[in-house]
Enzyme design. Sequence first.
Site, PDB file in Angstrom:
ATOM      1  N   ARG A 196      -0.968   0.499  -9.201  1.00 17.48           N
ATOM      2  CA  ARG A 196      -2.262  -0.004  -8.743  1.00 17.48           C
ATOM      3  C   ARG A 196      -2.786   0.763  -7.531  1.00 17.48           C
ATOM      4  O   ARG A 196      -3.994   0.986  -7.395  1.00 17.48           O
ATOM      5  CB  ARG A 196      -2.159  -1.499  -8.420  1.00 17.48           C
ATOM      6  CG  ARG A 196      -3.513  -2.092  -8.071  1.00 17.48           C
ATOM      7  CD  ARG A 196      -3.522  -3.591  -7.996  1.00 17.48           C
ATOM      8  NE  ARG A 196      -4.859  -4.081  -7.700  1.00 17.48           N
ATOM      9  CZ  ARG A 196      -5.816  -4.243  -8.594  1.00 17.48           C
ATOM     10  NH1 ARG A 196      -5.593  -3.952  -9.853  1.00 17.48           N
ATOM     11  NH2 ARG A 196      -7.011  -4.680  -8.242  1.00 17.48           N
ATOM     12  N   ASP A 236       1.411 -12.588   0.048  1.00 20.12           N
ATOM     13  CA  ASP A 236       2.663 -11.971  -0.385  1.00 20.12           C
ATOM     14  C   ASP A 236       3.900 -12.734   0.082  1.00 20.12           C
ATOM     15  O   ASP A 236       5.007 -12.480  -0.404  1.00 20.12           O
ATOM     16  CB  ASP A 236       2.747 -10.526   0.126  1.00 20.12           C
ATOM     17  CG  ASP A 236       1.857  -9.583  -0.662  1.00 20.12           C
ATOM     18  OD1 ASP A 236       1.451  -9.946  -1.777  1.00 20.12           O
ATOM     19  OD2 ASP A 236       1.556  -8.480  -0.169  1.00 20.12           O
ATOM     20  N   ASP A 264       1.359  -5.555 -10.244  1.00 18.72           N
ATOM     21  CA  ASP A 264       1.924  -6.866 -10.580  1.00 18.72           C
ATOM     22  C   ASP A 264       0.996  -7.654 -11.498  1.00 18.72           C
ATOM     23  O   ASP A 264      -0.227  -7.604 -11.366  1.00 18.72           O
ATOM     24  CB  ASP A 264       2.144  -7.689  -9.302  1.00 18.72           C
ATOM     25  CG  ASP A 264       3.326  -7.188  -8.504  1.00 18.72           C
ATOM     26  OD1 ASP A 264       4.246  -6.635  -9.119  1.00 18.72           O
ATOM     27  OD2 ASP A 264       3.315  -7.338  -7.281  1.00 18.72           O
ATOM     28  N   LYS A 273       5.024  -0.938   2.730  1.00 16.33           N
ATOM     29  CA  LYS A 273       4.600  -0.431   1.428  1.00 16.33           C
ATOM     30  C   LYS A 273       3.080  -0.323   1.325  1.00 16.33           C
ATOM     31  O   LYS A 273       2.543   0.718   0.939  1.00 16.33           O
ATOM     32  CB  LYS A 273       5.137  -1.350   0.325  1.00 16.33           C
ATOM     33  CG  LYS A 273       4.506  -1.139  -1.058  1.00 16.33           C
ATOM     34  CD  LYS A 273       5.029  -2.172  -2.034  1.00 16.33           C
ATOM     35  CE  LYS A 273       4.347  -2.070  -3.389  1.00 16.33           C
ATOM     36  NZ  LYS A 273       3.015  -2.703  -3.398  1.00 16.33           N
ATOM     37  N   ASN A 274       2.379  -1.392   1.671  1.00 18.94           N
ATOM     38  CA  ASN A 274       0.932  -1.405   1.476  1.00 18.94           C
ATOM     39  C   ASN A 274       0.214  -0.409   2.373  1.00 18.94           C
ATOM     40  O   ASN A 274      -0.784   0.186   1.981  1.00 18.94           O
ATOM     41  CB  ASN A 274       0.386  -2.821   1.700  1.00 18.94           C
ATOM     42  CG  ASN A 274       0.825  -3.779   0.599  1.00 18.94           C
ATOM     43  OD1 ASN A 274       1.215  -3.353  -0.482  1.00 18.94           O
ATOM     44  ND2 ASN A 274       0.769  -5.069   0.871  1.00 18.94           N
ATOM     45  N   MET A 282      -5.407 -17.082  -3.780  1.00 13.70           N
ATOM     46  CA  MET A 282      -5.960 -15.774  -4.114  1.00 13.70           C
ATOM     47  C   MET A 282      -5.570 -15.252  -5.495  1.00 13.70           C
ATOM     48  O   MET A 282      -6.289 -14.448  -6.080  1.00 13.70           O
ATOM     49  CB  MET A 282      -5.571 -14.764  -3.022  1.00 13.70           C
ATOM     50  CG  MET A 282      -6.163 -15.147  -1.662  1.00 13.70           C
ATOM     51  SD  MET A 282      -5.635 -14.091  -0.295  1.00 13.70           S
ATOM     52  CE  MET A 282      -6.445 -12.553  -0.702  1.00 13.70           C
TER      53      MET A 282
END
Length: 437
Positions: free
Chosen positions: A97, A321, A121, A22-23, A343
């Site tokens: 985002r 994640d 998120d 996804k990223n 983070m």
Amino acid sequence: MGTFQIEGGHRLKGKIQPQGAKNEALQVLCAVLLTSEEVTIHNIPDIIDVNKLIDLLENLGVTIRKIKKGSYTFKSDNLNFDYLESDQFKHDGSGLRGSIMIVGPLLARFGKGYIPKPGGDKIGRRRLDTHFEGFVKLGAEFKYNKEERFYGVEAKKGLKGAYMLLEEASVTGTANILMAAVMAEGTTTIYNAACEPYLQQLCNMLNAMGAKISGVGSNLLTIKGVKELKGCEHTVLPDMIEIGSWIGLAAMTQSEITITNVNWDMLGLIPNTFRKLGITVEKQGKNIHIPAHTNGYEVQSFIDGSIMNISDAPWPGFTPDLLSIILVIATQARGSILVHQKMFESRLFFVDKLIDMGAKIILGDPHRAVVIGHDFKSTLKATVMTSPDIRAGISLLIAALSAKGTSVIHNIEQIDRGYENIVERLQKVGAKIERVG
């Protein structure tokens, strides 16, 4: 608001192939704006966040053609800049985002870019300063309409290469600045750059398009600007977050699962971090095999005997994640761990739902939680819950699949944002899960 109904307590068996990352997909899709030539991308995941970005690109005027499942061509030769100042764009961009990363390519190629304050998120503050400070150092002017929450950058005299030391190793920030710098005049040096596999893949794609980027895989990137980029063909990596999720699923349900075509070279600390919890992670060619942990799994301790501490860090550290997955599977481990989420300050707040299910968790503060494992002597209880974000959502789903009884998870659109056809894929390995709303 959609709903999953899960009958837990069943052991699973079979193979799962991870989707495209996804990223990475969000980054490389934005990169198609850097050229007027055709770009072909394979292994694009069919998930909400990625599909939203594809729709946004199409509304911007990118010609998109689907070749087959997961494979598309993109051609950005006739863009509609009126869309960038429309109410529709403000709506489309604010819901995603990843949309922030269209600014860098637009600034590089056209000297201007716009973006509404993006969504994503709700996991704490996620500043955009890194992005815009980088653009300014390249010679752009930054504007923010506070009333409309709308960002704009413009480089009236063009972009010029610069040295910059990033305040934080932001993945999306590095990607955005990188895409702006590839066509800037002169040389740009980015120190404290993110170096995640997604970023490495973006660099490889840009170099295939004619960019001159060195230092790929390190935190020091050097970019020699070029006048234009050409088309290319690119394949997205398997999603390492999904791979970690399926490792956690196998452990929690004491199931035998094989995760296929994982690209071991890009997994970093992920396999060894799960091994610290006593989980057997076997390499079988290109696959990961997780045997059924019928006797449970035992958390290691440090050499001095102190409690195991698992924390996140920028790559090559352990990805944030997957910390929620680590936390969930620790609830059934033999032993205790401290999970330290450095983070994002709101990412551990989903643990109240696990406590309701019977997990032994002490939330020390927004960043730290101690988990005392049950060693499968006491199973989690089925319950009704709501998914707060993608990663917490998949963690709650794994907890529900391990719990005795029938659980209900609402707001599953959050899970759909990051996991492709999750019901069908889990059903194939024996999960009792249905989409009921």
